[in-house]
Design a protein around this motif. Structure first.
Motif, short mmCIF file in Angstrom:
data_model
loop_
_atom_site.label_atom_id
_atom_site.label_comp_id
_atom_site.label_asym_id
_atom_site.label_seq_id
_atom_site.Cartn_x
_atom_site.Cartn_y
_atom_site.Cartn_z
N ALA A 78 0.83 -1.21 0.00
CA ALA A 78 0.00 0.00 0.00
C ALA A 78 0.86 1.25 0.00
O ALA A 78 1.95 1.27 0.57
CB ALA A 78 -0.90 0.01 1.23
N ARG A 79 0.36 2.29 -0.64
CA ARG A 79 1.01 3.60 -0.54
C ARG A 79 0.59 4.23 0.78
O ARG A 79 -0.58 4.22 1.14
CB ARG A 79 0.61 4.49 -1.71
CG ARG A 79 1.28 4.10 -3.03
CD ARG A 79 0.87 5.05 -4.14
NE ARG A 79 1.57 4.76 -5.37
CZ ARG A 79 2.69 5.36 -5.75
NH1 ARG A 79 3.22 6.31 -4.99
NH2 ARG A 79 3.29 5.05 -6.88
N VAL A 80 1.55 4.79 1.49
CA VAL A 80 1.32 5.27 2.83
C VAL A 80 1.63 6.75 2.94
O VAL A 80 2.53 7.27 2.29
CB VAL A 80 2.18 4.46 3.83
CG1 VAL A 80 3.65 4.58 3.49
CG2 VAL A 80 1.94 4.89 5.26
N THR A 81 0.85 7.44 3.76
CA THR A 81 1.15 8.82 4.13
C THR A 81 1.98 8.78 5.41
O THR A 81 1.56 8.17 6.40
CB THR A 81 -0.12 9.64 4.36
OG1 THR A 81 -0.87 9.71 3.14
CG2 THR A 81 0.21 11.06 4.82
N VAL A 82 3.14 9.40 5.37
CA VAL A 82 4.04 9.39 6.53
C VAL A 82 4.11 10.79 7.12
O VAL A 82 4.43 11.76 6.41
CB VAL A 82 5.45 8.92 6.13
CG1 VAL A 82 6.36 8.85 7.35
CG2 VAL A 82 5.40 7.56 5.45
N ALA A 83 3.81 10.90 8.40
CA ALA A 83 3.89 12.18 9.10
C ALA A 83 4.95 12.08 10.18
O ALA A 83 4.92 11.16 11.02
CB ALA A 83 2.54 12.54 9.72
N GLY A 84 5.90 13.01 10.17
CA GLY A 84 6.95 13.02 11.16
C GLY A 84 7.00 14.35 11.88
O GLY A 84 6.96 15.40 11.25
N HIS A 85 7.12 14.29 13.20
CA HIS A 85 7.20 15.50 14.01
C HIS A 85 8.65 15.77 14.41
O HIS A 85 9.38 14.85 14.78
CB HIS A 85 6.33 15.35 15.27
CG HIS A 85 6.57 16.42 16.29
ND1 HIS A 85 7.20 16.19 17.49
CD2 HIS A 85 6.27 17.76 16.26
CE1 HIS A 85 7.28 17.32 18.17
NE2 HIS A 85 6.73 18.28 17.46
N SER A 86 9.06 17.02 14.33
CA SER A 86 10.38 17.45 14.78
C SER A 86 11.46 16.64 14.07
O SER A 86 11.48 16.59 12.84
CB SER A 86 10.47 17.31 16.31
OG SER A 86 11.59 17.99 16.81
N ILE A 87 12.36 15.98 14.80
CA ILE A 87 13.45 15.24 14.17
C ILE A 87 12.92 14.11 13.28
O ILE A 87 13.56 13.73 12.30
CB ILE A 87 14.41 14.67 15.24
CG1 ILE A 87 15.70 14.17 14.59
CG2 ILE A 87 13.75 13.57 16.05
CD1 ILE A 87 16.76 13.74 15.59
N ALA A 88 11.74 13.58 13.60
CA ALA A 88 11.16 12.52 12.76
C ALA A 88 10.73 13.05 11.40
O ALA A 88 10.46 12.25 10.50
CB ALA A 88 9.97 11.87 13.47
N GLY A 89 10.69 14.38 11.23
CA GLY A 89 10.47 14.92 9.90
C GLY A 89 11.58 14.51 8.95
O GLY A 89 11.34 14.27 7.75
N PHE A 90 12.82 14.46 9.46
CA PHE A 90 13.93 13.96 8.65
C PHE A 90 13.65 12.53 8.19
O PHE A 90 13.90 12.17 7.03
CB PHE A 90 15.24 13.98 9.45
CG PHE A 90 15.81 15.34 9.70
CD1 PHE A 90 15.63 16.38 8.80
CD2 PHE A 90 16.56 15.58 10.84
CE1 PHE A 90 16.19 17.64 9.04
CE2 PHE A 90 17.13 16.83 11.08
CZ PHE A 90 16.94 17.86 10.18
N HIS A 91 13.17 11.71 9.11
CA HIS A 91 12.93 10.29 8.79
C HIS A 91 11.80 10.15 7.77
O HIS A 91 11.89 9.32 6.85
CB HIS A 91 12.57 9.52 10.06
CG HIS A 91 13.52 9.75 11.19
ND1 HIS A 91 13.17 9.58 12.52
CD2 HIS A 91 14.81 10.17 11.21
CE1 HIS A 91 14.20 9.86 13.29
NE2 HIS A 91 15.20 10.23 12.52
N ALA A 92 10.73 10.95 7.94
CA ALA A 92 9.61 10.88 7.01
C ALA A 92 10.04 11.31 5.61
O ALA A 92 9.66 10.68 4.61
CB ALA A 92 8.47 11.76 7.52
N GLU A 93 10.81 12.38 5.52
CA GLU A 93 11.28 12.84 4.22
C GLU A 93 12.21 11.81 3.58
O GLU A 93 12.13 11.55 2.36
CB GLU A 93 12.00 14.18 4.35
CG GLU A 93 12.44 14.74 3.01
CD GLU A 93 13.15 16.08 3.12
OE1 GLU A 93 13.82 16.46 2.13
OE2 GLU A 93 13.06 16.74 4.18
N ALA A 94 13.07 11.20 4.39
CA ALA A 94 13.97 10.17 3.86
C ALA A 94 13.19 9.00 3.30
O ALA A 94 13.52 8.47 2.23
CB ALA A 94 14.93 9.70 4.96
N PHE A 95 12.12 8.58 4.00
CA PHE A 95 11.29 7.49 3.50
C PHE A 95 10.68 7.87 2.16
O PHE A 95 10.69 7.07 1.20
CB PHE A 95 10.19 7.15 4.50
CG PHE A 95 9.24 6.09 4.02
CD1 PHE A 95 9.54 4.75 4.18
CD2 PHE A 95 8.05 6.43 3.38
CE1 PHE A 95 8.67 3.76 3.71
CE2 PHE A 95 7.18 5.47 2.92
CZ PHE A 95 7.49 4.12 3.08
#
Length: 288
Positions: A78-95
């Motif tokens: 499935a295609r997923v929407t990834v939301a990352g807060h603060s430092i996890a924004g880096f992780h979401a963008e990397a994904f």
């Protein structure tokens, strides 16, 4: 790894910031489940109820972690929407950059911004210092004595009006006290946060390199917290968030009033940003 998956429908992954936990998304997750989404929340190593961190994170490693988690839950197709807060924004963008075929959209919730990350000390030195400090703090019994109180104080200070409003003003930590004690009385969480923080600038530099090598093909939203004041730091942070949105070609939206913990101050707006992320509409800034 501690994981909470609930609901049905298109999948959404919610990843919390440094030293935060899955329950910090409770209000947002409830709204998304009610809107017909499968919501996946997880604690990174050393966070929440997950096992201790054994190594500092990397952007690619966290992107792989999200992909592996989705595979384990049977959501690999499935295609997923990834939301990352603060430092996890880096992780979401990397994904989103490393797994474009699996990404429906990405939402950066007051995500970390580092325009020119520079480290003064080698990674091995910073990591070693973080491990030593974590061991010392744990041996001194500080997490058990002060951990939950520090957590509550930081949350209150990171919410809109938290630095000025008195206790009981509605800006307190909404997390269940038993879960806060269960997580933050342990040295595991503080050691995990120190270790993750030691590699913060390395992860930021890695994301900058990914931007040059891997186009962002999924729709993106930058949701910035703004407390509504004319204070210089607040306006400067808002400008940096707007520049980030422009740099990655994302829709820019302002959560007002909200401080850094946007998901606590404006859960309905965060949920709406996630729900509409794959259909961003007209370009420009939106306020709500």
């Amino acid at each position: 790894m501690h994981v909470v998956a609930e609901g049905s429908g298109p999948p959404v992954v919610l990843s919390a910031g440094l030293a935060m936990a899955w329950f910090d998304w409770d209000a947002v997750a409830g709204l998304l489940v009610a809107a017909g989404r499968t919501v996946v929340r997880f604690d990174r190593p050393g966070h929440g109820l997950s096992a201790p961190a054994v190594r500092p994170p990397s952007a690619a490693g966290e992107a792989d972690r999200i992909a592996g988690l989705l595979d384990a839950l049977g959501l690999g197709g499935a295609r997923v929407t990834v939301a990352g807060h603060s430092i996890a924004g880096f992780h979401a963008e990397a994904f989103a950059r490393l797994y474009p075929g699996r990404t429906a959209a990405v939402v950066l919730v007051d995500g970390s911004v580092e325009e020119r990350p520079r480290t003064l000390l080698p990674a091995i030195v910073r990591t070693g210092a973080a491990r030593a400090l974590g061991r010392a703090v744990t041996a001194a019994g500080l997490p058990a004595a002060l951990g939950p109180g520090i957590r509550r104080a930081v949350v209150r200070a990171s919410r809109a009006g938290g630095g000025q409003e008195p206790a009981g003003s509605g800006r307190e930590d909404p997390a269940p006290r038993d879960l806060v004690r269960r997580c933050y009385r342990t040295g595991r969480v503080w050691r995990g946060a120190l270790l993750e923080n030691s590699s913060y600038l390395d992860v930021a530099a890695e994301v900058l390199a990914l931007r040059a090598e891997h186009p962002l093909t999924a729709p993106a939203t930058v949701l910035a917290g703004y407390d509504g004041t004319a204070r210089g730091p607040a306006l400067a942070w808002l400008a940096r968030q707007a520049e980030l949105a422009d740099r990655i070609g994302a829709r820019f939206e302002v959560a007002d009033p909200a401080d850094h913990l946007v998901m606590l101050d404006r859960p309905h707006q965060v949920a709406r940003a996630v729900l509409t992320a794959s259909d961003p509409g007209p370009e420009g800034t939106a306020r709500a």
